[in-house]
Design a protein around this motif. Structure first.
Motif, PDB file in Angstrom:
ATOM      1  N   PRO A  14     -24.186 -15.589   8.912  1.00 47.27           N
ATOM      2  CA  PRO A  14     -24.314 -14.569   9.962  1.00 47.27           C
ATOM      3  C   PRO A  14     -25.242 -15.018  11.087  1.00 47.27           C
ATOM      4  O   PRO A  14     -26.206 -15.750  10.861  1.00 47.27           O
ATOM      5  N   ARG A  15     -24.944 -14.550  12.267  1.00 50.50           N
ATOM      6  CA  ARG A  15     -25.736 -14.885  13.439  1.00 50.50           C
ATOM      7  C   ARG A  15     -26.849 -13.872  13.715  1.00 50.50           C
ATOM      8  O   ARG A  15     -27.658 -14.088  14.608  1.00 50.50           O
ATOM      9  N   SER A  16     -26.868 -12.774  12.995  1.00 48.32           N
ATOM     10  CA  SER A  16     -27.920 -11.778  13.175  1.00 48.32           C
ATOM     11  C   SER A  16     -28.270 -11.187  11.816  1.00 48.32           C
ATOM     12  O   SER A  16     -27.527 -11.335  10.847  1.00 48.32           O
ATOM     13  N   GLY A  17     -29.418 -10.527  11.765  1.00 46.26           N
ATOM     14  CA  GLY A  17     -29.872  -9.950  10.506  1.00 46.26           C
ATOM     15  C   GLY A  17     -30.772 -10.904   9.747  1.00 46.26           C
ATOM     16  O   GLY A  17     -31.119 -11.994  10.217  1.00 46.26           O
ATOM     17  N   ASP A  18     -31.170 -10.488   8.556  1.00 46.75           N
ATOM     18  CA  ASP A  18     -32.078 -11.240   7.695  1.00 46.75           C
ATOM     19  C   ASP A  18     -31.345 -11.528   6.391  1.00 46.75           C
ATOM     20  O   ASP A  18     -31.068 -10.606   5.606  1.00 46.75           O
ATOM     21  N   TRP A  19     -31.028 -12.813   6.145  1.00 46.58           N
ATOM     22  CA  TRP A  19     -30.162 -13.204   5.038  1.00 46.58           C
ATOM     23  C   TRP A  19     -30.814 -14.294   4.195  1.00 46.58           C
ATOM     24  O   TRP A  19     -31.616 -15.081   4.685  1.00 46.58           O
ATOM     25  N   PHE A  20     -30.399 -14.328   2.918  1.00 43.17           N
ATOM     26  CA  PHE A  20     -30.884 -15.351   1.987  1.00 43.17           C
ATOM     27  C   PHE A  20     -29.668 -15.936   1.249  1.00 43.17           C
ATOM     28  O   PHE A  20     -29.434 -15.656   0.073  1.00 43.17           O
TER      29      PHE A  20
ATOM     30  N   SER B 263     -19.182 -22.527  -4.136  1.00 39.83           N
ATOM     31  CA  SER B 263     -19.143 -21.163  -3.600  1.00 39.83           C
ATOM     32  C   SER B 263     -20.333 -20.920  -2.687  1.00 39.83           C
ATOM     33  O   SER B 263     -21.380 -21.565  -2.807  1.00 39.83           O
ATOM     34  N   LEU B 264     -20.157 -19.961  -1.795  1.00 40.99           N
ATOM     35  CA  LEU B 264     -21.235 -19.457  -0.945  1.00 40.99           C
ATOM     36  C   LEU B 264     -21.493 -18.015  -1.341  1.00 40.99           C
ATOM     37  O   LEU B 264     -20.564 -17.204  -1.397  1.00 40.99           O
ATOM     38  N   ARG B 265     -22.740 -17.701  -1.617  1.00 40.40           N
ATOM     39  CA  ARG B 265     -23.125 -16.338  -1.958  1.00 40.40           C
ATOM     40  C   ARG B 265     -23.960 -15.783  -0.796  1.00 40.40           C
ATOM     41  O   ARG B 265     -25.073 -16.256  -0.553  1.00 40.40           O
ATOM     42  N   LEU B 266     -23.411 -14.818  -0.071  1.00 40.42           N
ATOM     43  CA  LEU B 266     -24.124 -14.199   1.040  1.00 40.42           C
ATOM     44  C   LEU B 266     -24.917 -13.004   0.527  1.00 40.42           C
ATOM     45  O   LEU B 266     -24.343 -12.063  -0.021  1.00 40.42           O
ATOM     46  N   ARG B 267     -26.241 -13.051   0.718  1.00 40.59           N
ATOM     47  CA  ARG B 267     -27.124 -12.008   0.199  1.00 40.59           C
ATOM     48  C   ARG B 267     -28.099 -11.571   1.286  1.00 40.59           C
ATOM     49  O   ARG B 267     -28.717 -12.425   1.939  1.00 40.59           O
ATOM     50  N   PRO B 268     -28.272 -10.272   1.490  1.00 41.48           N
ATOM     51  CA  PRO B 268     -29.369  -9.837   2.355  1.00 41.48           C
ATOM     52  C   PRO B 268     -30.697 -10.271   1.735  1.00 41.48           C
ATOM     53  O   PRO B 268     -30.839 -10.329   0.516  1.00 41.48           O
ATOM     54  N   THR B 269     -31.671 -10.557   2.564  1.00 40.38           N
ATOM     55  CA  THR B 269     -32.970 -10.974   2.053  1.00 40.38           C
ATOM     56  C   THR B 269     -33.629  -9.816   1.299  1.00 40.38           C
ATOM     57  O   THR B 269     -33.762  -8.724   1.843  1.00 40.38           O
TER      58      THR B 269
ATOM     59  N   ASP C 210     -33.136 -22.723  15.834  1.00 39.73           N
ATOM     60  CA  ASP C 210     -31.956 -21.885  16.018  1.00 39.73           C
ATOM     61  C   ASP C 210     -30.772 -22.534  15.312  1.00 39.73           C
ATOM     62  O   ASP C 210     -30.411 -23.674  15.606  1.00 39.73           O
ATOM     63  N   LEU C 211     -30.206 -21.816  14.380  1.00 34.47           N
ATOM     64  CA  LEU C 211     -29.039 -22.321  13.658  1.00 34.47           C
ATOM     65  C   LEU C 211     -27.841 -22.486  14.589  1.00 34.47           C
ATOM     66  O   LEU C 211     -27.013 -23.369  14.405  1.00 34.47           O
ATOM     67  N   TYR C 212     -27.745 -21.634  15.584  1.00 36.78           N
ATOM     68  CA  TYR C 212     -26.662 -21.669  16.558  1.00 36.78           C
ATOM     69  C   TYR C 212     -27.260 -21.830  17.953  1.00 36.78           C
ATOM     70  O   TYR C 212     -27.454 -20.856  18.676  1.00 36.78           O
TER      71      TYR C 212
ATOM     72  N   SER D 202     -30.876 -22.377  -1.789  1.00 33.42           N
ATOM     73  CA  SER D 202     -31.016 -21.153  -0.991  1.00 33.42           C
ATOM     74  C   SER D 202     -31.968 -21.397   0.154  1.00 33.42           C
ATOM     75  O   SER D 202     -32.895 -22.216   0.050  1.00 33.42           O
ATOM     76  N   TRP D 203     -31.771 -20.682   1.223  1.00 27.85           N
ATOM     77  CA  TRP D 203     -32.687 -20.717   2.359  1.00 27.85           C
ATOM     78  C   TRP D 203     -32.566 -19.390   3.090  1.00 27.85           C
ATOM     79  O   TRP D 203     -31.638 -18.637   2.887  1.00 27.85           O
ATOM     80  N   ARG D 204     -33.525 -19.126   3.947  1.00 28.97           N
ATOM     81  CA  ARG D 204     -33.552 -17.845   4.645  1.00 28.97           C
ATOM     82  C   ARG D 204     -33.111 -18.030   6.097  1.00 28.97           C
ATOM     83  O   ARG D 204     -33.520 -18.981   6.759  1.00 28.97           O
ATOM     84  N   VAL D 205     -32.286 -17.103   6.576  1.00 29.69           N
ATOM     85  CA  VAL D 205     -31.814 -17.100   7.963  1.00 29.69           C
ATOM     86  C   VAL D 205     -32.204 -15.758   8.578  1.00 29.69           C
ATOM     87  O   VAL D 205     -31.743 -14.707   8.126  1.00 29.69           O
TER      88      VAL D 205
END
Length: 274
Positions: free
Chosen positions: A81-87, A102-108, A262-264, A40-43
């Motif tokens: 995602p390119r915006s928002g706060d995700w974990f 699998s990829l699990r998309l979770r809000p932080t 920057d991821l993107y 896991s990591w934070r974006v």
């Protein structure tokens, strides 16, 4: 924004270039199957810390089971995602018909800058070098210390030496020296700890490792580090040593902020490395 929504997204390799590699859930329980590896990591608004190190750690863990994990990783990063706060979390699970990436998309979730800690009642780890197989047991360890008021459990080995937190890595200050648990003590390689250590070394801070017991940390400033929270300072070690105030924590947080990239970079193609 990513075309994927919040939730669990199994990956299907070998799809056509114009098709999505992500499929709808095809089993009832999304937690079905033993967890073999996870990371896991934070974006935050498209920025991330230590992505290449997370990649290396996950691919090393998945290697014994899959030879297509690099392709999966690229698809997973491209879907973030390119915006928002995700974990987000990437996973490898054992299924009856094989393994599933699998990829699990979770809000932080809620994060903090301080935490009270307590010594874990036992060490439940069965795969101390791999993130994933012991996550449920480590969460139970956290729950076990919560009645005392602690938000993190500090694992000690059979000889009573400080190893790591249930979901975190540890650093502490002894005088002007930044100390980590001895490298010989088996634990998950912490990306966040490594980022801080690298920044400290670049700043000329003396570094050391130690086989320390909780009592040895009396009078030290203790940092509890993770991809989710970044750097939390330990306020109290419940029924443990008296810790020093967190006077250096702002410096550590500045080091971590400086590691974000920057991821993107062009808001198009993802930067798949660190």
């Amino acid at each position: 924004m990513s075309a994927l929504g919040e939730g669990l997204h199994p990956w299907r390799p070998g799809t056509a270039a114009n098709d999505t590699p992500w499929v709808a859930l095809d089993w009832c329980d999304p937690h079905e199957g033993r967890l073999l590896a996870a990371d896991s990591w934070r974006v935050v608004e498209g920025r991330v810390r230590g992505l290449e190190a997370h990649r290396a750690r996950f691919l090393a863990a998945v290697g014994p089971w899959r030879d297509d994990a690099e392709t999966f990783w690229r698809d997973a990063v491209a879907a973030l995602p390119r915006s928002g706060d995700w974990f987000p979390r990437v996973e490898l699970r054992e299924r009856a018909e094989g393994t599933q990436l699998s990829l699990r998309l979770r809000p932080t979730p809620a994060t903090g800058t301080e935490v009270d800690v307590a010594t874990a009642p036992h060490d439940p780890r069965t795969r101390p070098l791999i993130k994933g197989p012991d996550l449920d047991a480590l969460q139970a360890l956290r729950v076990a210390v919560q009645p005392s008021g602690a938000g993190e459990a500090i694992i000690v080995d059979a000889q009573g030496r400080v190893v790591e937190g249930a979901y975190s890595g540890l650093l502490w200050w002894r005088g002007e020296t930044l100390v980590r648990p001895a490298d010989a003590l088996p634990r998950i390689p912490s990306v966040t700890v490594d980022l801080v250590v690298r920044a400290a070394r670049a700043a000329g801070v003396p570094l050391a490792e130690a086989e320390a017991r909780p009592a040895d940390l009396a009078g030290c400033e203790l940092w509890v580090l993770s991809a989710l929270h970044g750097l939390r300072s330990a306020r109290h070690w419940i029924d443990g040593p008296a810790l020093a105030p967190a006077t250096r924590a702002p410096l550590g947080r500045a080091w971590l902020a400086g590691a974000a990239v920057d991821l993107y970079p062009d808001r198009g193609t993802p930067a798949l490395g660190g």
